[in-house]
Design a protein around this motif. Structure first.
Motif, PDB file in Angstrom:
ATOM      1  N   ALA A  15       0.823  -1.200   0.000  1.00 34.85           N
ATOM      2  CA  ALA A  15       0.000   0.000   0.000  1.00 34.85           C
ATOM      3  C   ALA A  15       0.862   1.258   0.000  1.00 34.85           C
ATOM      4  O   ALA A  15       0.561   2.237  -0.683  1.00 34.85           O
ATOM      5  CB  ALA A  15      -0.941  -0.006   1.199  1.00 34.85           C
ATOM      6  N   MET A  16       1.948   1.245   0.768  1.00 36.82           N
ATOM      7  CA  MET A  16       2.846   2.398   0.813  1.00 36.82           C
ATOM      8  C   MET A  16       3.517   2.624  -0.539  1.00 36.82           C
ATOM      9  O   MET A  16       3.646   3.759  -1.007  1.00 36.82           O
ATOM     10  CB  MET A  16       3.914   2.189   1.888  1.00 36.82           C
ATOM     11  N   THR A  17       3.937   1.546  -1.167  1.00 37.07           N
ATOM     12  CA  THR A  17       4.581   1.666  -2.482  1.00 37.07           C
ATOM     13  C   THR A  17       3.625   2.281  -3.499  1.00 37.07           C
ATOM     14  O   THR A  17       3.998   3.167  -4.276  1.00 37.07           O
ATOM     15  CB  THR A  17       5.052   0.284  -2.966  1.00 37.07           C
ATOM     16  N   ASP A  50       4.088   6.031  -5.491  1.00 38.63           N
ATOM     17  CA  ASP A  50       4.426   6.116  -6.915  1.00 38.63           C
ATOM     18  C   ASP A  50       3.279   5.826  -7.874  1.00 38.63           C
ATOM     19  O   ASP A  50       3.252   6.379  -8.977  1.00 38.63           O
ATOM     20  CB  ASP A  50       5.572   5.141  -7.228  1.00 38.63           C
ATOM     21  N   ALA A  51       2.335   4.962  -7.500  1.00 45.81           N
ATOM     22  CA  ALA A  51       1.373   4.470  -8.483  1.00 45.81           C
ATOM     23  C   ALA A  51       0.094   5.276  -8.548  1.00 45.81           C
ATOM     24  O   ALA A  51      -0.607   5.215  -9.564  1.00 45.81           O
ATOM     25  CB  ALA A  51       1.022   3.002  -8.181  1.00 45.81           C
ATOM     26  N   ARG A  52      -0.252   6.035  -7.525  1.00 44.18           N
ATOM     27  CA  ARG A  52      -1.542   6.721  -7.553  1.00 44.18           C
ATOM     28  C   ARG A  52      -1.539   7.816  -8.612  1.00 44.18           C
ATOM     29  O   ARG A  52      -0.524   8.476  -8.855  1.00 44.18           O
ATOM     30  CB  ARG A  52      -1.912   7.267  -6.179  1.00 44.18           C
ATOM     31  N   PRO A  53      -2.659   8.034  -9.272  1.00 41.69           N
ATOM     32  CA  PRO A  53      -2.688   8.940 -10.423  1.00 41.69           C
ATOM     33  C   PRO A  53      -2.268  10.373 -10.117  1.00 41.69           C
ATOM     34  O   PRO A  53      -1.643  11.021 -10.961  1.00 41.69           O
ATOM     35  CB  PRO A  53      -4.154   8.874 -10.870  1.00 41.69           C
ATOM     36  N   ASP A  54      -2.616  10.899  -8.941  1.00 39.62           N
ATOM     37  CA  ASP A  54      -2.230  12.285  -8.671  1.00 39.62           C
ATOM     38  C   ASP A  54      -0.728  12.439  -8.491  1.00 39.62           C
ATOM     39  O   ASP A  54      -0.158  13.470  -8.844  1.00 39.62           O
ATOM     40  CB  ASP A  54      -2.978  12.831  -7.453  1.00 39.62           C
ATOM     41  N   VAL A  55      -0.056  11.382  -8.003  1.00 39.54           N
ATOM     42  CA  VAL A  55       1.410  11.409  -7.934  1.00 39.54           C
ATOM     43  C   VAL A  55       1.991  11.385  -9.342  1.00 39.54           C
ATOM     44  O   VAL A  55       2.912  12.148  -9.666  1.00 39.54           O
ATOM     45  CB  VAL A  55       1.933  10.226  -7.095  1.00 39.54           C
ATOM     46  N   ARG A 108       6.523  15.992  -2.995  1.00 41.16           N
ATOM     47  CA  ARG A 108       6.992  15.429  -1.721  1.00 41.16           C
ATOM     48  C   ARG A 108       5.871  15.453  -0.682  1.00 41.16           C
ATOM     49  O   ARG A 108       5.687  14.495   0.071  1.00 41.16           O
ATOM     50  CB  ARG A 108       8.201  16.216  -1.214  1.00 41.16           C
ATOM     51  N   ASP A 109       5.125  16.569  -0.658  1.00 42.94           N
ATOM     52  CA  ASP A 109       4.032  16.667   0.305  1.00 42.94           C
ATOM     53  C   ASP A 109       2.936  15.656  -0.006  1.00 42.94           C
ATOM     54  O   ASP A 109       2.350  15.067   0.917  1.00 42.94           O
ATOM     55  CB  ASP A 109       3.468  18.088   0.272  1.00 42.94           C
ATOM     56  N   LEU A 110       2.654  15.442  -1.295  1.00 41.44           N
ATOM     57  CA  LEU A 110       1.619  14.485  -1.678  1.00 41.44           C
ATOM     58  C   LEU A 110       2.020  13.071  -1.296  1.00 41.44           C
ATOM     59  O   LEU A 110       1.185  12.272  -0.848  1.00 41.44           O
ATOM     60  CB  LEU A 110       1.346  14.581  -3.173  1.00 41.44           C
ATOM     61  N   ARG A 111       3.284  12.727  -1.476  1.00 41.84           N
ATOM     62  CA  ARG A 111       3.740  11.400  -1.071  1.00 41.84           C
ATOM     63  C   ARG A 111       3.625  11.203   0.434  1.00 41.84           C
ATOM     64  O   ARG A 111       3.216  10.135   0.911  1.00 41.84           O
ATOM     65  CB  ARG A 111       5.175  11.193  -1.541  1.00 41.84           C
ATOM     66  N   ALA A 112       3.971  12.243   1.195  1.00 38.84           N
ATOM     67  CA  ALA A 112       3.808  12.160   2.646  1.00 38.84           C
ATOM     68  C   ALA A 112       2.335  12.026   3.014  1.00 38.84           C
ATOM     69  O   ALA A 112       1.972  11.258   3.914  1.00 38.84           O
ATOM     70  CB  ALA A 112       4.420  13.392   3.312  1.00 38.84           C
ATOM     71  N   GLN A 113       1.481  12.772   2.295  1.00 44.12           N
ATOM     72  CA  GLN A 113       0.047  12.674   2.535  1.00 44.12           C
ATOM     73  C   GLN A 113      -0.469  11.281   2.196  1.00 44.12           C
ATOM     74  O   GLN A 113      -1.321  10.730   2.905  1.00 44.12           O
ATOM     75  CB  GLN A 113      -0.688  13.723   1.697  1.00 44.12           C
ATOM     76  N   GLY A 114       0.047  10.690   1.121  1.00 39.83           N
ATOM     77  CA  GLY A 114      -0.354   9.340   0.747  1.00 39.83           C
ATOM     78  C   GLY A 114       0.013   8.327   1.812  1.00 39.83           C
ATOM     79  O   GLY A 114      -0.762   7.415   2.125  1.00 39.83           O
TER      80      GLY A 114
END
Length: 430
Positions: free
Chosen positions: A245-247, A251-256, A336-342
């Motif tokens: 889920a973290m991976t 990287d995989a979610r569309p907004d990233v 970077r903020d979006l990845r932390a939010q994810g």
């Protein structure tokens, strides 16, 4: 999604998510932006092709001979043929037919600008995918609220049946002389209270269905039926591991992916600005015929090759480059903020799923006991060994237990959707 009688549409949770990803209003806006980006690619590519123009000009002009800067002398007498202080010549008619071709032979700045516009198309397409995922998540969450409202309405109707039965028993006992009027009043009061709750639950159901139609891009007057009840939605799916889920969230979610594509497009745009400093080589060809009239037209032409280099433009190019690099840094910070939010969303969703699972188990046990309490209180009331106060208390407890069960199930489904959204997998939800 399936159609049933009278044009009614049955929607499952997955159907709602995928339908919203196709025809939501935000998706149409994102598609228009992709089309705009495609058009800009054509514009940038066109700058690499020759420009061809044709013109026909018919004109008439007069001249002042003094503006020639020299004089025409008579070869015999040596005197000027024209007045020294100038005289008007003409009018002279002119007919000019010609074509003009200008072609870039080498322009690396325009080439890189074309490449940057292609990267912008990729960014717009990735943003479309992100918008589709967001629309699917919103529709799925709205579906869960609609399913909860439907479950609440069913629960209140079941409460109404029990309350109506309680009124009937109280009236029968009063007529038989073994009951009191207070029991009838209590039962009728409970029935009126449940009927008010039914009206509120029905309104909530209708409102959430309207929101669902809006979220899925359906017409507001469309007739929709939920094919998945709240209790029938998957309750114990195979959850991904926290690592997977973290991976996906990183990287995989569309907004990233959309932000990464935007960052790449911005870097390409900065590269194109740098390449504007390189020399540009172009060719020019102009050919046609000119004369006083069609009777005697003489061919003329101009051709040449031009090499130009931008030396100084008032630091405008440097400022544009700094602006583009600043935008790229902003996008990188957002990424970077979006990845932390994810990461936060994944862990929060997993915690909520675990908590909701325990809550569902707890409220199911409470519901079983509340139903048992109602049954026992009804038996005592029918037997005439107790008033209906205990039955009404039990009915209130059952009412609350059913509401808590619906809330717990809705919380679980909302957490499941939140986890899917954090991983970018809402459109594959069932």
């Amino acid at each position: 999604m399936s159609a049933i009688a009278d044009g009614q549409t049955r929607l499952s949770l997955g159907d709602a998510a995928r339908l919203a990803a196709k025809q939501n209003g935000a998706i149409d806006v994102a598609r228009a932006k992709v089309a705009q980006a495609d058009a800009r690619v054509t514009q940038r590519r066109g700058a690499l092709f020759p420009d061809l123009a044709a013109a026909v000009q018919q004109s008439e002009r007069t001249l002042n001979s003094a503006t020639f800067g020299f004089s025409f002398n008579n070869p015999v007498t040596g005197r000027p043929l024209l007045r020294p202080d100038g005289e008007r010549l003409g009018p002279v008619p002119t007919l000019d037919l010609r074509y003009h071709v200008q072609a870039p032979l080498l322009d690396l700045g325009k080439y890189q600008s074309w490449r940057a516009s292609q990267a912008s198309v990729g960014a717009a397409t990735a943003e479309l995918d992100a918008q589709a995922e967001g629309a699917a998540a919103n529709a799925a969450a709205t579906y869960v609220r609609a399913a909860r409202a439907e479950a609440q309405l069913s629960a209140r109707r079941a409460d109404s049946t029990l309350a109506a039965d309680l009124v009937r028993i109280a009236r029968d006992q009063l007529q038989a002389g073994v009951g009191i009027a207070l029991d009838v009043t209590r039962a009728e009061s409970q029935l009126a209270n449940v009927r008010a709750q039914i009206i509120q639950a029905r309104n909530e159901r209708d409102r959430t269905l309207l929101e669902l139609k809006r979220a899925t891009g359906m017409a507001s007057d469309a007739v929709v039926e939920l094919s998945d009840s709240l209790a029938a939605l998957p309750f114990e799916p195979t959850l991904p591991s926290e690592r997977d889920a973290m991976t996906a969230a990183m990287d995989a979610r569309p907004d990233v992916r959309a932000l990464r594509a935007q960052e790449n497009a911005q870097q390409q745009a900065a590269k194109a600005i740098r390449w504007e400093r390189t020399p540009q080589l172009s060719a020019l060809v102009e050919q046609g015929v000119i004369g006083r009239n069609y009777e005697r037209m003489l061919p003329t032409y101009t051709w040449g090759v031009q090499l130009s280099v931008g030396i100084f433009d008032g630091f405008r190019r440097e400022s544009r480059l700094e602006e583009q690099l600043a935008v790229a840094r902003e996008t990188d910070a957002r990424l970077r903020d979006l990845r932390a939010q994810g990461t936060l969303e994944v862990r929060t969703a997993l915690l909520d799923i675990a908590s909701a699972t325990e809550q569902v188990d707890a409220v199911r046990e409470r519901l079983r006991l509340a139903e048992q309490e109602v049954s026992q209180a009804q038996e005592r009331f029918r037997a005439g060994v107790a008033g209906n106060a205990d039955v009404i208390t039990a009915l209130l407890s059952l009412n609350q237990a059913r509401t808590l069960r619906n809330d717990a199930l809705a919380t679980y489904q909302s957490a499941r959707i939140a986890l899917a959204r954090a991983m970018g997998r809402v459109r594959s939800i069932s």
